[in-house]
Design a protein around this motif. Structure first.
Motif, PDB file in Angstrom:
ATOM      1  N   TRP A 238      55.034  -1.653 -29.997  1.00 17.40           N
ATOM      2  CA  TRP A 238      55.807  -1.689 -31.237  1.00 17.40           C
ATOM      3  C   TRP A 238      57.098  -2.495 -31.115  1.00 17.40           C
ATOM      4  O   TRP A 238      57.454  -3.238 -32.050  1.00 17.40           O
ATOM      5  N   ASP A 239      57.811  -2.387 -30.016  1.00 20.74           N
ATOM      6  CA  ASP A 239      59.060  -3.140 -29.859  1.00 20.74           C
ATOM      7  C   ASP A 239      58.800  -4.643 -29.834  1.00 20.74           C
ATOM      8  O   ASP A 239      59.595  -5.434 -30.368  1.00 20.74           O
ATOM      9  N   GLN A 240      57.695  -5.036 -29.219  1.00 19.30           N
ATOM     10  CA  GLN A 240      57.332  -6.456 -29.185  1.00 19.30           C
ATOM     11  C   GLN A 240      56.981  -6.961 -30.585  1.00 19.30           C
ATOM     12  O   GLN A 240      57.314  -8.095 -30.959  1.00 19.30           O
ATOM     13  N   VAL A 241      56.307  -6.135 -31.359  1.00 21.97           N
ATOM     14  CA  VAL A 241      55.978  -6.512 -32.735  1.00 21.97           C
ATOM     15  C   VAL A 241      57.264  -6.782 -33.509  1.00 21.97           C
ATOM     16  O   VAL A 241      57.406  -7.817 -34.185  1.00 21.97           O
ATOM     17  N   ILE A 242      58.192  -5.854 -33.422  1.00 24.33           N
ATOM     18  CA  ILE A 242      59.453  -5.968 -34.155  1.00 24.33           C
ATOM     19  C   ILE A 242      60.223  -7.205 -33.713  1.00 24.33           C
ATOM     20  O   ILE A 242      60.747  -7.963 -34.553  1.00 24.33           O
ATOM     21  N   ASP A 243      60.287  -7.433 -32.420  1.00 20.63           N
ATOM     22  CA  ASP A 243      61.028  -8.574 -31.892  1.00 20.63           C
ATOM     23  C   ASP A 243      60.448  -9.892 -32.398  1.00 20.63           C
ATOM     24  O   ASP A 243      61.186 -10.752 -32.912  1.00 20.63           O
ATOM     25  N   HIS A 244      59.149 -10.063 -32.284  1.00 18.00           N
ATOM     26  CA  HIS A 244      58.533 -11.333 -32.683  1.00 18.00           C
ATOM     27  C   HIS A 244      58.525 -11.515 -34.199  1.00 18.00           C
ATOM     28  O   HIS A 244      58.744 -12.634 -34.692  1.00 18.00           O
ATOM     29  N   ALA A 245      58.275 -10.449 -34.943  1.00 17.62           N
ATOM     30  CA  ALA A 245      58.306 -10.572 -36.400  1.00 17.62           C
ATOM     31  C   ALA A 245      59.702 -10.942 -36.885  1.00 17.62           C
ATOM     32  O   ALA A 245      59.862 -11.786 -37.776  1.00 17.62           O
ATOM     33  N   THR A 246      60.716 -10.333 -36.292  1.00 15.65           N
ATOM     34  CA  THR A 246      62.099 -10.618 -36.689  1.00 15.65           C
ATOM     35  C   THR A 246      62.457 -12.073 -36.385  1.00 15.65           C
ATOM     36  O   THR A 246      63.094 -12.757 -37.207  1.00 15.65           O
ATOM     37  N   LYS A 247      62.072 -12.562 -35.225  1.00 15.99           N
ATOM     38  CA  LYS A 247      62.359 -13.955 -34.876  1.00 15.99           C
ATOM     39  C   LYS A 247      61.601 -14.921 -35.779  1.00 15.99           C
ATOM     40  O   LYS A 247      62.130 -15.977 -36.150  1.00 15.99           O
ATOM     41  N   ALA A 248      60.382 -14.574 -36.156  1.00 11.73           N
ATOM     42  CA  ALA A 248      59.630 -15.436 -37.069  1.00 11.73           C
ATOM     43  C   ALA A 248      60.275 -15.460 -38.450  1.00 11.73           C
ATOM     44  O   ALA A 248      60.374 -16.511 -39.092  1.00 11.73           O
ATOM     45  N   MET A 249      60.725 -14.301 -38.924  1.00 11.31           N
ATOM     46  CA  MET A 249      61.346 -14.228 -40.248  1.00 11.31           C
ATOM     47  C   MET A 249      62.565 -15.126 -40.365  1.00 11.31           C
ATOM     48  O   MET A 249      62.857 -15.658 -41.446  1.00 11.31           O
TER      49      MET A 249
END
Length: 483
Positions: A238-249
């Motif tokens: 879950w933390d990896q999902v949040i990190d990568h989604a935030t950087k993509a956004m």
């Protein structure tokens, strides 16, 4: 004399005989000796990227479709019936009916081999550091994505609770451009995901260096972060999902306010050139692949299921009318043309997915006891829903169970027929599905895919098994009889 690299490229050409580009076909193999980064970029554009379809028809197997119409089906429609009813020999039926030379399995490996050639050799080519980093990052991203698809079609889900991923068969890892005469055995699911995550993380480092954007038909750092967020979602990191989604956004297009979005042919939006699934839709980050002919198949005896149609419960939800419209029993054919229009491609990675991926990760952390994560999930869902629903009133945080239900519903509603639902059902625990087949003047037969059914994992094509004796077949369900 043909060099080792030329032999490799010739092998790629043979493997990719039904692939997407014509670059290698136009160059004599004993003359093509790529030495520049530009040549590898052209190779990747021609043979590594996909501008036709690699579809495994998984959208025909999920619960967003059901049977409709009543007439005697043609031979071609009977082949689709085998997919629609989850028969173990569906691949052979499709090849016979549609005159396909290669299977989805073979086509994905053809793309992977082209990527391998680039990955193995481009760092020694003549080009700037930035050019090399970008084409290498693109190839690594594509290879990660192709393996992600292969392992989610032909292997059990990563989060299958019945055993750990290191104890279940995945797909063969072919990560070098050389070919083994004896054929490759299957790696474990865990090993395949380790390769996938290694590729995508390395790709992101390379693509982040200069953040080059070569348009929506080529991968950039935003697209790499998006697919990383999807990969880690399936792995429940879950933390990896949040990190990568935030950087993509941070680099992704803003969400479109869909109620005001106008197709460029308003009278017949199904003929639009700027539908949701296209390079012209403002949320699109990356676009690839042609719409499978089966999605445009006029008269196909398959419709939207009542279940998915009735899931759009909010008044003013513009997706009901712009993603699909009412026709006679919600036929697949006009529905698909409404969302896909007559666009040049069939699949996209969009900004909306980033909000859904991150919301689901926050929701899972909320379920696990992190109280602050609940509102963060709600914020992402409200941001998406407020751009889809007229006069929207924000959802208020309640129980973790209600939040989880909303996350799953929004994912289904927003990403309908973009290649997500079958994979999502697998990671949701592989629930029971029923499909009705209606033919022979209204005769209805119901077929059942049971919970955790073996057919949630597609069999490896028999032709592939015949050529590679080191492969082990998946568990096969018996002939599926309806009632």
């Amino acid at each position: 004399m043909i060099s080792k690299l030329n032999i490799i490229l010739l092998t790629v050409l043979v493997l990719a005989s039904v692939s997407c580009g014509d670059f290698l076909k136009e160059v004599s193999q004993d003359e093509f000796e790529p030495s520049t980064t530009t040549a590898y970029t052209e190779l990747l554009n021609g043979e590594g990227y996909c501008f036709s379809t690699l579809d495994a028809l998984t959208w025909y197997m999920d619960d967003d479709v059901d049977g409709c119409t009543s007439y005697t089906p043609t031979k071609e429609q009977m082949a689709y019936k085998d997919v629609f009813t989850w028969q173990y020999d569906m691949d052979q039926s499709l090849k016979e009916a549609l005159s396909q030379d290669q299977s989805t399995y073979e086509n994905f490996y053809a793309k992977i081999m082209a990527c391998n050639v680039v990955i193995d050799n481009v760092e020694n080519s003549l080009g700037t550091e930035s050019e090399i980093a970008n084409v290498l990052g693109e190839a690594l991203t594509l290879r990660a994505y192709y393996y992600f698809h292969l392992v989610n079609i032909f292997a059990t889900p990563y989060n299958d609770a019945r055993s750990t991923p290191d104890r279940r068969l995945g797909v063969p890892l072919v990560i070098k451009s050389e070919i083994l005469d004896e054929g490759y055995a299957r790696n474990t699911v865990a090993e395949v995901y380790k390769q996938i995550t290694g590729d995508i993380e390395r790709a992101i480092v390379l693509l982040e260096k200069d953040k080059v954007n070569n348009g929506r038909f080529r991968v950039n750092y935003v697209a790499a972060h998006l697919i990383a967020s999807r990969i880690y979602l399936y792995m429940e990191e879950w933390d990896q999902v949040i990190d990568h989604a935030t950087k993509a956004m941070a680099g992704a297009p803003k969400l479109v306010y869909l109620p005001d979005y106008v197709y460029n042919v308003p009278a017949r939006p199904e003929n639009s050139k700027n539908p949701v699934v296209s390079s012209d839709f403002p949320e699109t980050i990356f676009v690839y692949g042609a719409m499978p002919g089966s999605m445009r198949f006029a008269g196909t005896p398959v419709c939207l299921s009542d279940d998915v149609v009735n899931s759009y419960t909010d008044n003013g939800d513009s997706r009901n009318g712009k993603y699909f419209k009412k026709t006679e029993s919600y036929l697949i054919y006009p529905y698909m043309e409404l969302k896909h229009g007559i666009a040049e491609r069939g699949y996209v990675w969009r900004t909306a997915e980033l909000y859904l991926n991150r919301a689901e990760a926050y929701m899972q952390k909320y379920k696990a006891g992190e109280s602050s994560a609940g509102q963060l999930a709600v914020d992402d869902l409200n941001e998406l829903r407020s751009n889809r629903i007229t006069n929207y009133s924000d959802y208020q945080l309640s129980t973790a169970e209600d939040l989880e239900k909303l996350c799953k519903l929004e994912r289904r509603r927003e990403l309908i027929f973009e290649g997500h639902r079958w994979f999502d059902l697998r990671r949701y625990g592989m629930p029971q599905i029923q499909h009705k087949w209606i033919a022979d003047e209204g005769k209805t037969t119901t077929y059942t895919l049971s919970e955790k059914d073996p057919s949630y994992t597609v069999p490896i094509p028999q032709a592939v098994l015949d050529r590679n004796k080191n492969l082990v077949q998946n568990e096969l369900a018996p002939d599926r009889q309806g009632y």
